[in-house]
Design a protein around this motif. Structure first.
Motif, PDB file in Angstrom:
ATOM      1  N   SER A   1       3.636  -4.518   5.347  1.00  0.00           N
ATOM      2  CA  SER A   1       3.582  -4.786   6.788  1.00  0.00           C
ATOM      3  C   SER A   1       4.589  -3.924   7.550  1.00  0.00           C
ATOM      4  O   SER A   1       4.289  -3.418   8.636  1.00  0.00           O
ATOM      5  CB  SER A   1       3.853  -6.272   7.031  1.00  0.00           C
ATOM      6  N   ASP A   2       5.774  -3.744   6.977  1.00  0.00           N
ATOM      7  CA  ASP A   2       6.800  -2.893   7.613  1.00  0.00           C
ATOM      8  C   ASP A   2       6.324  -1.445   7.713  1.00  0.00           C
ATOM      9  O   ASP A   2       6.509  -0.787   8.746  1.00  0.00           O
ATOM     10  CB  ASP A   2       8.119  -2.943   6.832  1.00  0.00           C
ATOM     11  N   ILE A   3       5.716  -0.960   6.650  1.00  0.00           N
ATOM     12  CA  ILE A   3       5.209   0.421   6.630  1.00  0.00           C
ATOM     13  C   ILE A   3       4.096   0.570   7.671  1.00  0.00           C
ATOM     14  O   ILE A   3       4.062   1.551   8.419  1.00  0.00           O
ATOM     15  CB  ILE A   3       4.693   0.808   5.222  1.00  0.00           C
TER      16      ILE A   3
ATOM     17  N   ALA B   1      -2.342   3.664   8.469  1.00  0.00           N
ATOM     18  CA  ALA B   1      -1.172   2.844   8.143  1.00  0.00           C
ATOM     19  C   ALA B   1      -1.447   2.015   6.897  1.00  0.00           C
ATOM     20  O   ALA B   1      -0.547   1.823   6.062  1.00  0.00           O
ATOM     21  CB  ALA B   1      -0.816   1.953   9.325  1.00  0.00           C
ATOM     22  N   THR B   2      -2.674   1.542   6.748  1.00  0.00           N
ATOM     23  CA  THR B   2      -3.033   0.793   5.542  1.00  0.00           C
ATOM     24  C   THR B   2      -2.966   1.705   4.324  1.00  0.00           C
ATOM     25  O   THR B   2      -2.460   1.315   3.271  1.00  0.00           O
ATOM     26  CB  THR B   2      -4.447   0.190   5.686  1.00  0.00           C
ATOM     27  N   LYS B   3      -3.440   2.930   4.486  1.00  0.00           N
ATOM     28  CA  LYS B   3      -3.360   3.910   3.394  1.00  0.00           C
ATOM     29  C   LYS B   3      -1.897   4.177   3.029  1.00  0.00           C
ATOM     30  O   LYS B   3      -1.539   4.215   1.853  1.00  0.00           O
ATOM     31  CB  LYS B   3      -4.039   5.215   3.818  1.00  0.00           C
ATOM     32  N   ALA B   4      -1.051   4.324   4.035  1.00  0.00           N
ATOM     33  CA  ALA B   4       0.364   4.588   3.782  1.00  0.00           C
ATOM     34  C   ALA B   4       1.040   3.401   3.114  1.00  0.00           C
ATOM     35  O   ALA B   4       1.882   3.575   2.227  1.00  0.00           O
ATOM     36  CB  ALA B   4       1.079   4.918   5.095  1.00  0.00           C
ATOM     37  N   SER B   5       0.678   2.187   3.516  1.00  0.00           N
ATOM     38  CA  SER B   5       1.333   1.007   2.954  1.00  0.00           C
ATOM     39  C   SER B   5       0.918   0.739   1.515  1.00  0.00           C
ATOM     40  O   SER B   5       1.620   0.036   0.789  1.00  0.00           O
ATOM     41  CB  SER B   5       1.041  -0.218   3.814  1.00  0.00           C
TER      42      SER B   5
END
Length: 129
Positions: free
Chosen positions: A23-25, A113-117
Motif C-alpha cells: 500500500s505504501d509503494i 503502482a500495483t505492478k511496482a508494489s
C-alpha cells in the motif's frame, strides 16, 4: 511511470525490505503520477490560454480581411464577427477534458503502482537494472 518503476526497482526493493507495505509503494507511485500530471496540466493550461489570448487579435484581423476581401466581394454577403469567438475559453470542454485526464491518470497509475508494489524485495535488490 513504467520507466520510473523499471529504474527504481532497486529502491522499491529496499523500501519493501525495510518495512514499506504494498500500500505504501502504491501511494508513492500514485502520488508521483498525480504530481507529474498536475505540473504538465498547469504548464499546458497556462501556455494554451496565454497563446490563445496572444493570437486572438491577429486571428480576428486576418479573418476580418478574409471575409471582407473574399466572401463579401464574391457573394456580397458577410456578417461581422466578434473578437470573442477567437478569445473565448470553453470552460465546459475544459472541465470535461480535465475529468478525462484524471480518470486516465487514476487508471494508469493504479495499474503501474500495483505492478511496482508486487516487486519482490529480494529480486529487486539483486537486479542490475
Amino acid at each position: 511511470m513504467g520507466k520510473f518503476i523499471t529504474e527504481g526497482k532497486k529502491e522499491i526493493g529496499i523500501l519493501r525490505a525495510v518495512g514499506a507495505t504494498k500500500s505504501d509503494i502504491k501511494k508513492i507511485f500514485i502520488t508521483q503520477a498525480f504530481i507529474y500530471v498536475l505540473i504538465g496540466y498547469l504548464i499546458g493550461l497556462i501556455l494554451g490560454v496565454g497563446l490563445n489570448f496572444a493570437i486572438a487579435s491577429p486571428a480576428k484581423t486576418w479573418f476580418d480581411s478574409f471575409i471582407n476581401q473574399t466572401i463579401k466581394e464574391s457573394f456580397g454577403v458577410a456578417n461581422p464577427v466578434s473578437t470573442s469567438i477567437f478569445s473565448n475559453i470553453n470552460l465546459q470542454a475544459l472541465g470535461i477534458y480535465t475529468a478525462i485526464l484524471l480518470v486516465i491518470t487514476i487508471l494508469v497509475s493504479l495499474i503501474l503502482a500495483t505492478k511496482a508494489s508486487n516487486i519482490s524485495p529480494v529480486e529487486a535488490i539483486r537486479s542490475n537494472e
